[in-house]
Write an enzyme that holds these catalytic residues in place. Structure first.
Site, PDB file in Angstrom:
ATOM      1  N   SER A 132       0.952  -1.025   0.066  1.00 36.30           N
ATOM      2  CA  SER A 132       0.113   0.051   0.213  1.00 36.30           C
ATOM      3  C   SER A 132       0.830   1.166   0.045  1.00 36.30           C
ATOM      4  CB  SER A 132      -0.855   0.200   1.247  1.00 36.30           C
ATOM      5  OG  SER A 132      -1.551   1.189   1.401  1.00 36.30           O
ATOM      6  N   TYR A 145      -2.160  -0.876  10.628  1.00 30.17           N
ATOM      7  CA  TYR A 145      -2.272  -1.204   9.236  1.00 30.17           C
ATOM      8  C   TYR A 145      -0.924  -0.862   8.131  1.00 30.17           C
ATOM      9  CZ  TYR A 145      -3.979  -1.003   4.253  1.00 30.17           C
ATOM     10  OH  TYR A 145      -4.302  -1.582   2.841  1.00 30.17           O
TER      11      TYR A 145
HETATM   12  P1  NDP Z   1     -11.601  -5.352  -0.430  1.00 20.60           P
HETATM   13  O1  NDP Z   1     -12.296  -5.199   0.883  1.00 20.60           O
HETATM   14  O2  NDP Z   1     -12.669  -5.179  -1.701  1.00 20.60           O
HETATM   15  O3  NDP Z   1     -10.901  -6.927  -0.818  1.00 20.60           O
HETATM   16  C1  NDP Z   1     -10.307  -7.595   0.076  1.00 20.60           C
HETATM   17  C2  NDP Z   1     -10.155  -9.126  -0.121  1.00 20.60           C
HETATM   18  O4  NDP Z   1      -9.571  -9.572   0.885  1.00 20.60           O
HETATM   19  C3  NDP Z   1     -11.605  -9.626  -0.092  1.00 20.60           C
HETATM   20  O5  NDP Z   1     -11.618 -10.485  -1.243  1.00 20.60           O
HETATM   21  C4  NDP Z   1     -11.629 -10.477   1.229  1.00 20.60           C
HETATM   22  O6  NDP Z   1     -12.425 -11.569   1.043  1.00 20.60           O
HETATM   23  C5  NDP Z   1     -10.226 -10.754   1.354  1.00 20.60           C
HETATM   24  N1  NDP Z   1      -9.942 -11.350   2.729  1.00 20.60           N
HETATM   25  C6  NDP Z   1     -10.010 -10.537   3.794  1.00 20.60           C
HETATM   26  N2  NDP Z   1      -9.667 -11.592   4.902  1.00 20.60           N
HETATM   27  C7  NDP Z   1      -9.431 -12.677   4.281  1.00 20.60           C
HETATM   28  C8  NDP Z   1      -8.961 -13.711   4.870  1.00 20.60           C
HETATM   29  N3  NDP Z   1      -8.884 -14.040   6.066  1.00 20.60           N
HETATM   30  N4  NDP Z   1      -8.901 -15.037   3.793  1.00 20.60           N
HETATM   31  C9  NDP Z   1      -8.868 -14.946   2.596  1.00 20.60           C
HETATM   32  N5  NDP Z   1      -9.283 -13.744   2.088  1.00 20.60           N
HETATM   33  C10 NDP Z   1      -9.488 -12.420   2.887  1.00 20.60           C
HETATM   34  O7  NDP Z   1     -10.387  -4.323  -0.492  1.00 20.60           O
HETATM   35  P2  NDP Z   1      -9.401  -4.291  -1.600  1.00 20.60           P
HETATM   36  O8  NDP Z   1      -9.718  -4.757  -2.865  1.00 20.60           O
HETATM   37  O9  NDP Z   1      -9.102  -2.650  -1.506  1.00 20.60           O
HETATM   38  O10 NDP Z   1      -8.083  -4.749  -0.750  1.00 20.60           O
HETATM   39  C11 NDP Z   1      -7.081  -5.790  -1.540  1.00 20.60           C
HETATM   40  C12 NDP Z   1      -5.494  -5.297  -1.175  1.00 20.60           C
HETATM   41  O11 NDP Z   1      -5.335  -4.287  -1.482  1.00 20.60           O
HETATM   42  C13 NDP Z   1      -5.605  -5.260   0.360  1.00 20.60           C
HETATM   43  O12 NDP Z   1      -4.364  -6.107   0.774  1.00 20.60           O
HETATM   44  C14 NDP Z   1      -5.550  -3.918   0.739  1.00 20.60           C
HETATM   45  O13 NDP Z   1      -4.725  -3.682   1.982  1.00 20.60           O
HETATM   46  C15 NDP Z   1      -4.830  -3.407  -0.422  1.00 20.60           C
HETATM   47  N6  NDP Z   1      -4.963  -2.017  -0.597  1.00 20.60           N
HETATM   48  C16 NDP Z   1      -6.200  -1.271  -1.003  1.00 20.60           C
HETATM   49  C17 NDP Z   1      -6.240  -0.034  -1.167  1.00 20.60           C
HETATM   50  C18 NDP Z   1      -7.586   0.863  -1.587  1.00 20.60           C
HETATM   51  O14 NDP Z   1      -7.592   1.842  -1.297  1.00 20.60           O
HETATM   52  N7  NDP Z   1      -8.591   0.042  -1.686  1.00 20.60           N
HETATM   53  C19 NDP Z   1      -5.036   0.730  -0.915  1.00 20.60           C
HETATM   54  C20 NDP Z   1      -3.905   0.315  -0.533  1.00 20.60           C
HETATM   55  C21 NDP Z   1      -3.603  -1.116  -0.531  1.00 20.60           C
HETATM   56  P3  NDP Z   1     -13.278 -12.289   2.050  1.00 20.60           P
HETATM   57  O15 NDP Z   1     -14.094 -11.323   3.198  1.00 20.60           O
HETATM   58  O16 NDP Z   1     -14.454 -13.055   1.064  1.00 20.60           O
HETATM   59  O17 NDP Z   1     -12.383 -13.653   2.357  1.00 20.60           O
END
Ligand code: NDP
Length: 234
Positions: A132, A145
């Site tokens: 990030s 975070y």
């Molecule tokens: P979302 O919340 O849309 O997606 C997060 C994903 O992580 C979901 O598919 C969720 O699926 C999954 N997840 C969470 N916990 C678990 C678990 N225990 N096992 C498996 N899967 C899990 O957010 P983003 O798409 O934004 O996030 C994706 C990545 O991007 C993350 O690492 C986030 O930190 C990073 N990021 C995002 C930014 C943003 O502005 N959006 C900025 C910087 C980094 P489910 O709950 O179905 O398991």
């Protein structure tokens, strides 16, 4: 060249966009997350879906084994799953600290542990870790975070140095459209993040394309880090 690509956290946001993008580019994708109903929408000729909880090493190993049973190899792992319940440290929301450590840090390590022996036996592979902009800077309410995302960059660099046959890429997004701010955290902190995201966020496809760029380089070319943020994000 068509690759076998595993994507964690593919049920929404950046993971779902990455699965779509890589499948459209001709790769064979195995997509995992806990919300299997949401994953089902992704399934198709180039996308297999599999339940996955990255906090559980056995679940991660089963996810990787399913991909190997289906395709015979694993070329790329995208460690994308992440959570961001924001709060000031003084709130002591310790369960949420642990959740961030378990998903954002241990989850990435579990992914590495599950694929590394196979990639080394294959003579190569590629691990893409989603960090990030918060892996480069610290902001109030995002200390834990940020700590997990700084750690992802540190372990990625170590992994890269130790394995000359494995490509290691860190992709560091800025504000991106997703469901990241929808769950947990202190209400005020989450509301502020949602407001900033509403104003600034770029589509998840922008991050998916950055991941695709790194994946599609020749095997001798390792893109080490891509920082992709909205132009207006300071
Ligand atoms: P979302 O919340 O849309 O997606 C997060 C994903 O992580 C979901 O598919 C969720 O699926 C999954 N997840 C969470 N916990 C678990 C678990 N225990 N096992 C498996 N899967 C899990 O957010 P983003 O798409 O934004 O996030 C994706 C990545 O991007 C993350 O690492 C986030 O930190 C990073 N990021 C995002 C930014 C943003 O502005 N959006 C900025 C910087 C980094 P489910 O709950 O179905 O398991």
């Amino acid at each position: 060249m068509s690759k076998v690509v595993l994507v964690t956290g593919a049920s929404s946001g950046i993971g779902a966009a990455t699965a779509h993008h890589l499948a459209a580019a001709g790769h064979r994708v195995v997509a995992g997350a806990r919300r299997v109903d949401r994953l089902a929408a992704l399934a198709g000729p180039s996308v297999d879906v599999h339940p996955l909880d990255v906090t559980d090493l056995d679940s991660v190993q089963a996810f990787v084994d399913a991909a190997v049973d289906r395709h015979g190899r694993v070329d790329v792992l995208v460690n994308n799953a992440g959570v961001m319940p924001l709060s000031p440290i003084s709130d002591l929301r310790i369960d949420e600290w642990n959740q961030m450590i378990d998903v954002n840090l241990r989850g990435v390590l579990h992914g590495i542990a599950a694929v590394l022996p196979r990639m080394r036996a294959q003579g190569g592979g590629h691990i893409v870790n989603v960090s990030s902009v918060s892996g480069h800077r610290v902001d109030p309410t995002a200390a834990v975070y940020s700590a997990t995302k700084f750690a992802v960059r540190a372990l990625s660099e170590g992994l890269r140095q130790e394995n000359t046959d494995i490509r290691v890429t860190v992709v560091s997004p800025g504000f991106t459209e997703s469901e990241l701010t929808d769950r947990g955290g202190a209400p005020e902190a989450q509301a502020a993040a949602r407001a900033a995201a509403r104003q600034l966020a770029i589509p998840a496809s922008a991050i998916a394309e950055a991941i695709g760029f790194a994946v599609d380089q020749p095997s001798t070319v390792d893109v080490n880090e891509l920082v992709v943020r909205p132009t207006a994000q300071t």
